[in-house]
Design an enzyme around this catalytic site. Structure first.
Site, mmCIF file in Angstrom:
data_model
loop_
_atom_site.group_PDB
_atom_site.id
_atom_site.type_symbol
_atom_site.label_atom_id
_atom_site.label_comp_id
_atom_site.label_asym_id
_atom_site.label_seq_id
_atom_site.Cartn_x
_atom_site.Cartn_y
_atom_site.Cartn_z
ATOM 1 N N ASP A 109 0.756 -1.173 -0.037
ATOM 2 C CA ASP A 109 0.070 -0.012 0.128
ATOM 3 C C ASP A 109 0.838 1.274 -0.064
ATOM 4 O OD1 ASP A 109 0.794 -0.297 2.508
ATOM 5 O OD2 ASP A 109 -0.778 0.419 3.583
ATOM 6 N N GLU A 110 2.064 1.074 -0.203
ATOM 7 C CA GLU A 110 2.813 2.472 -0.450
ATOM 8 C C GLU A 110 3.984 2.374 -1.313
ATOM 9 O OE1 GLU A 110 4.856 3.444 3.207
ATOM 10 O OE2 GLU A 110 4.647 1.706 4.107
#
Length: 461
Positions: A109-110
């Site tokens: 997610d990043e």
């Protein structure tokens, strides 16, 4: 040269907001505005993700699920669906890859990116780019994301944290000191509990105070390698390139104790903490581990290591902790223990579906009644107790399908849905997907021939 003297460089960090919980709220509209906890209900289960509605009450990722539920008793608890998170992550990374030729994913997610189009850009241009990037991610996934931008990776990551939730923060070169200086030293990459404790002994609490130290002092407190790197980052010097990362071969955590441990109970407590820290990184990366290793260093600096490899990779915190404790028992030398480390290796990108232990007490309640149409008063999703099938000596119950809350299902007539509760040979299913809006709940026979296991990806439809 400090990073602030090189305004031509712009690094961006994009972080999906409460990714796992947001993915559940996206694909299960009934819980879209409710507190959501992703994880299991077993006694050793931990929170894999918490929505912002749950965080208001103090619940957060990596917290024991029991503690999170006490803080937020009305939260909806859903099991993780990594196949869904992986699919959404691929969409996010696709958007980022289109915006910059070089991408550095950190987890599902990043990621960092350094768009060539922003070389030499002013703050207004970077802000406009960030707005478009966030809009593109939302258009592709339906999910919110926060973006930070600065002259290096450290500033970009700090900026994205300051932008949360669902925001954008661009740190201009002239503003770097005013942003960095008041932050606690723990905000710096690489400052963990031990480094923080060492700095606090010398009265260093903020990044600004660390930056004001002489390099010699910083290396005396933190060691040459760490002290040099953290001193540079505290001063805004961060020329680390944005580059693709190879898949990590292991995740680990270790700590050195101020006072040597002499009791086995204290050793086991420390091992449990180290395993949980490593497990948090394992889950964040969407991976599972086959090998558990424990390193123990004695008071006389003698180091012993033990490891154990299983046939199947696991993400079960309880199982991994049990192995680590057993290995520590065999590795602990006579005398005190000054350091303990736990590492998880043999990593795979395909975690098992049963990511967390799920609690299924014997059902003592009546079946949940069919729910009214959307828009009318009804019990909120997730508020029913988690139940399993009671056997009661009935042979028929043994042959019924076992449904657990959160399971994806497919019905020949009603389409895709998810299980809200089950028991007494009945199962209550909420039929909805991302595009349907809040759906109707229906209570069916657990062995309904029209009801089958569903594909989690179908909830994106």
């Amino acid at each position: 040269m400090t990073a602030s003297s090189n305004p031509a460089r712009w690094v961006l960090h994009l972080d999906m907001d409460a990714f796992y919980a947001s993915a559940e709220q996206l694909t299960r509209p009934t819980v879209r505005d409710r507190p959501v906890l992703v994880g299991g209900l077993g006694p050793r289960s931990v929170v894999a993700g918490a929505s912002y509605q749950a965080r208001v009450f103090g619940a957060r990722s990596a917290m024991p699920m029991g503690q999170a539920r006490r803080l937020c008793p009305h939260a909806v608890v859903l099991p993780p669906r990594f196949v869904l998170y992986q699919a959404l992550s691929e969409q996010v990374m696709g958007v980022l890859a289109a915006a910059a030729p070089v991408l550095e994913p950190i987890s599902l997610d990043e990621a960092f990116l350094e768009p060539p189009a922003l070389a030499g850009a002013d703050v207004a241009q970077v802000e406009a780019f960030g707005v478009e990037l966030r809009a593109a991610v939302r258009a592709a996934t339906g999910l919110p994301a926060s973006v930070g931008a600065g002259s290096g990776k450290q500033l970009a990551k700090i900026a994205s944290e300051l932008a949360k939730p669902d925001g954008l923060r661009v740190v201009a070169p002239t503003d770097e000191r005013s942003v960095l200086d008041p932050l606690p030293v723990r905000a710096l990459w690489g400052v963990g509990p031990v480094a923080e404790a060492n700095l606090l002994k010398f009265g260093i609490q903020t990044i600004g105070e660390l930056a004001a130290m002489e390099l010699r002092e910083a290396t005396t407190v933190l060691g040459v390698a760490m002290g040099t790197e953290l001193h540079r980052l505290a001063r805004g010097v961060d020329d680390r390139p944005v580059a693709p990362r190879g898949a990590a071969k292991q995740v680990s955590a270790e700590t050195t104790f101020d006072i040597d441990l002499t009791a086995m109970s204290a050793v086991h407590e420390a091992v449990a903490r180290m395993t949980q820290a490593a497990h948090r990184r394992l889950v964040s990366a969407g991976r599972a581990a086959r090998t558990v290793s424990v390193k123990v260093r004695s008071a006389d600096f003698t180091t012993a290591s033990r490891s154990e490899t299983a046939a199947v990779a696991s993400t079960d915190l309880g199982a991994l902790t049990a192995v680590a404790k057993r290995l520590a028992t065999a590795a602990v030398p006579a005398g005190g223990v000054r350091l303990i480390g736990v590492s998880l290796a043999g990593l795979t990108d395909d975690p098992p579906q049963a990511l967390f232990e799920t609690y299924r007490p014997v059902d003592t309640a009546e079946p949940e009644p069919e729910q009214p149409e959307p828009g009318q008063p009804e019990p909120a999703a997730g508020e029913q107790p988690v139940v399993g099938h009671t056997m009661s000596g009935q042979a028929a119950a043994a042959s019924e399908p076992t449904w657990r809350p959160g399971d994806d299902v497919r019905h020949a007539e009603h389409g895709h849905g998810w299980v809200q509760g089950a028991g007494h040979g009945r199962v209550t299913v909420r039929f909805e997907t991302r595009s349907t809006g809040p759906g109707r709940a229906r209570t069916l026979a657990a062995d309904d021939p029209a009801l089958s296991r569903g594909d989690p990806l179908a909830s994106l439809g």
